[in-house]
Write a protein that holds these residues in place. Structure first.
Motif, PDB file in Angstrom:
ATOM      1  N   UNK A 116       0.856  -1.183   0.000  1.00  0.00           N
ATOM      2  CA  UNK A 116       0.000   0.000   0.000  1.00  0.00           C
ATOM      3  C   UNK A 116       0.894   1.237   0.000  1.00  0.00           C
ATOM      4  N   UNK A 117       0.519   2.237  -0.789  1.00  0.00           N
ATOM      5  CA  UNK A 117       1.311   3.480  -0.827  1.00  0.00           C
ATOM      6  C   UNK A 117       1.324   4.166   0.539  1.00  0.00           C
ATOM      7  N   UNK A 118       0.356   3.830   1.399  1.00  0.00           N
ATOM      8  CA  UNK A 118       0.318   4.412   2.745  1.00  0.00           C
ATOM      9  C   UNK A 118       1.518   3.961   3.591  1.00  0.00           C
ATOM     10  N   UNK A 119       2.181   2.899   3.172  1.00  0.00           N
ATOM     11  CA  UNK A 119       3.329   2.382   3.923  1.00  0.00           C
ATOM     12  C   UNK A 119       4.603   3.186   3.667  1.00  0.00           C
ATOM     13  N   UNK A 120       4.552   4.075   2.669  1.00  0.00           N
ATOM     14  CA  UNK A 120       5.772   4.789   2.258  1.00  0.00           C
ATOM     15  C   UNK A 120       5.647   6.285   2.553  1.00  0.00           C
ATOM     16  N   UNK A 121       6.592   6.815   3.310  1.00  0.00           N
ATOM     17  CA  UNK A 121       6.634   8.249   3.615  1.00  0.00           C
ATOM     18  C   UNK A 121       7.670   8.918   2.712  1.00  0.00           C
ATOM     19  N   UNK A 122       7.235   9.963   2.038  1.00  0.00           N
ATOM     20  CA  UNK A 122       8.143  10.741   1.188  1.00  0.00           C
ATOM     21  C   UNK A 122       8.796  11.830   2.033  1.00  0.00           C
ATOM     22  N   UNK A 123      10.126  11.847   2.017  1.00  0.00           N
ATOM     23  CA  UNK A 123      10.864  12.931   2.670  1.00  0.00           C
ATOM     24  C   UNK A 123      11.425  13.828   1.577  1.00  0.00           C
ATOM     25  N   UNK A 124      10.971  15.065   1.574  1.00  0.00           N
ATOM     26  CA  UNK A 124      11.447  16.035   0.583  1.00  0.00           C
ATOM     27  C   UNK A 124      12.795  16.572   1.049  1.00  0.00           C
ATOM     28  N   UNK A 132      15.498   4.159   2.686  1.00  0.00           N
ATOM     29  CA  UNK A 132      16.428   3.874   1.583  1.00  0.00           C
ATOM     30  C   UNK A 132      15.796   4.295   0.269  1.00  0.00           C
ATOM     31  N   UNK A 133      16.653   4.709  -0.649  1.00  0.00           N
ATOM     32  CA  UNK A 133      16.182   5.163  -1.956  1.00  0.00           C
ATOM     33  C   UNK A 133      16.169   6.672  -2.042  1.00  0.00           C
ATOM     34  N   UNK A 134      16.775   7.178  -3.146  1.00  0.00           N
ATOM     35  CA  UNK A 134      16.809   8.616  -3.404  1.00  0.00           C
ATOM     36  C   UNK A 134      16.287   8.861  -4.821  1.00  0.00           C
ATOM     37  N   UNK A 135      16.456  10.058  -5.320  1.00  0.00           N
ATOM     38  CA  UNK A 135      15.841  10.421  -6.604  1.00  0.00           C
ATOM     39  C   UNK A 135      16.071   9.378  -7.694  1.00  0.00           C
ATOM     40  N   UNK A 136      17.304   8.884  -7.802  1.00  0.00           N
ATOM     41  CA  UNK A 136      17.621   7.994  -8.919  1.00  0.00           C
ATOM     42  C   UNK A 136      17.121   6.573  -8.776  1.00  0.00           C
ATOM     43  N   UNK A 137      16.819   6.148  -7.545  1.00  0.00           N
ATOM     44  CA  UNK A 137      16.526   4.715  -7.363  1.00  0.00           C
ATOM     45  C   UNK A 137      15.385   4.431  -6.383  1.00  0.00           C
ATOM     46  N   UNK A 138      14.581   5.450  -6.049  1.00  0.00           N
ATOM     47  CA  UNK A 138      13.579   5.230  -5.000  1.00  0.00           C
ATOM     48  C   UNK A 138      12.503   4.231  -5.400  1.00  0.00           C
ATOM     49  N   UNK A 139      12.224   4.105  -6.702  1.00  0.00           N
ATOM     50  CA  UNK A 139      11.178   3.150  -7.093  1.00  0.00           C
ATOM     51  C   UNK A 139      11.627   1.714  -6.822  1.00  0.00           C
ATOM     52  N   UNK A 140      12.903   1.436  -7.083  1.00  0.00           N
ATOM     53  CA  UNK A 140      13.455   0.112  -6.775  1.00  0.00           C
ATOM     54  C   UNK A 140      13.456  -0.094  -5.257  1.00  0.00           C
ATOM     55  N   UNK A 141      13.815   0.957  -4.510  1.00  0.00           N
ATOM     56  CA  UNK A 141      13.846   0.856  -3.040  1.00  0.00           C
ATOM     57  C   UNK A 141      12.451   0.535  -2.494  1.00  0.00           C
ATOM     58  N   UNK A 149      10.565   4.748   4.018  1.00  0.00           N
ATOM     59  CA  UNK A 149      10.844   6.173   3.823  1.00  0.00           C
ATOM     60  C   UNK A 149      11.799   6.302   2.646  1.00  0.00           C
ATOM     61  N   UNK A 150      11.491   7.235   1.758  1.00  0.00           N
ATOM     62  CA  UNK A 150      12.409   7.520   0.659  1.00  0.00           C
ATOM     63  C   UNK A 150      12.778   9.003   0.733  1.00  0.00           C
ATOM     64  N   UNK A 151      13.998   9.316   0.305  1.00  0.00           N
ATOM     65  CA  UNK A 151      14.531  10.662   0.457  1.00  0.00           C
ATOM     66  C   UNK A 151      14.760  11.264  -0.932  1.00  0.00           C
TER      67      UNK A 151
END
Length: 229
Positions: free
Chosen positions: A26-34, A202-211, A218-220
């Motif tokens: 579920x997308x609710x499991x993932x927090x986006x950190x800007x 884990x995961x940043x702009x270039x690879x957050x979808x894989x993360x 949480x993705x940064x």
């Protein structure tokens, strides 16, 4: 710039949803950190007005400057290397420190947290890929570090964080994310007091979808929201 930030945020959320669909999450499991490091306060306000509340900064000085200029419900995360002599300054202003890379740093956080009567949420940074330029516990030393840090009453270890190598193809980082997820599961199964393993940053702009596909909670994302620095 306003429209660009707004569009970028929409796109990142769409990508998170797609990655979650692919991995039955579920997308609710993932927090986006800007990740707003080096960006002016106007850009943070724009992201805030688009609904973002979690911001990541690499430098203590930037948190001290920006935090008072945003509403009280803005949540700052310390995601960069934290020097022990900056702990006192940053603790009152952050919800979580993602980059605890040694027992010595944790000890400093414990001392200061005890002094101000606060329980501090932290993540342990793991140098999964063994890069010499990166900070963090090695996977081999992680368990020992966790057991020591779990004894600190004013620190709550909430999970793990890694900064994956810079790669052209995000698929190259999939093994890194898989390994961190496995460490996360193994530690969780040990049921250590004062260690919850609820966050995997884990995961940043270039690879957050894989993360996200590999279990990130949480993705940064910086460049993917605010553009190139």
């Amino acid at each position: 710039m306003k429209e660009i930030i707004s569009e970028n945020i929409k796109q990142v959320h769409k990508n998170i949803q797609s990655a979650c669909l692919r991995s039955n999450r579920s997308a609710d499991e993932v927090t986006l950190i800007a990740v707003s490091k080096t960006k002016p306060i106007e850009d943070l306000w724009e992201a805030y007005n688009c609904g973002e509340r979690n911001f990541g900064e690499n430098k203590v000085q930037e948190i001290l400057q920006k935090a008072p200029q945003l509403p009280e419900n803005t949540i700052f995360h310390m995601i960069g290397h934290l020097q022990r002599n900056k702990v006192r300054q940053v603790l009152p202003h952050v919800a979580m420190i993602h980059s605890v890379d040694s027992v010595r740093l944790a000890s400093e956080i414990q001392q200061e947290a005890h002094r101000i009567g606060k329980i501090v949420d932290i993540l342990l940074e793991v140098n999964v890929a063994g890069e010499e330029s990166k900070f963090g516990f090695s996977p081999e030393n992680l368990m020992d570090g966790i057991r020591q840090i779990s004894q600190f009453p004013n620190i709550h270890t909430c999970g793990l964080m890694t900064i994956a190598p810079f790669v052209e193809n995000p698929e190259q980082n999939r093994p890194v994310f898989k390994k961190l997820f496995q460490l996360y599961v193994d530690i969780n199964n040990k049921n250590i007091d004062n260690v919850s393993m609820s966050v995997l940053s884990m995961g940043m702009t270039g690879d957050y979808q894989v993360a996200v596909e590999e279990g990130a909670t949480m993705i940064r994302v910086g460049t993917g929201i605010f553009g190139v620095r």
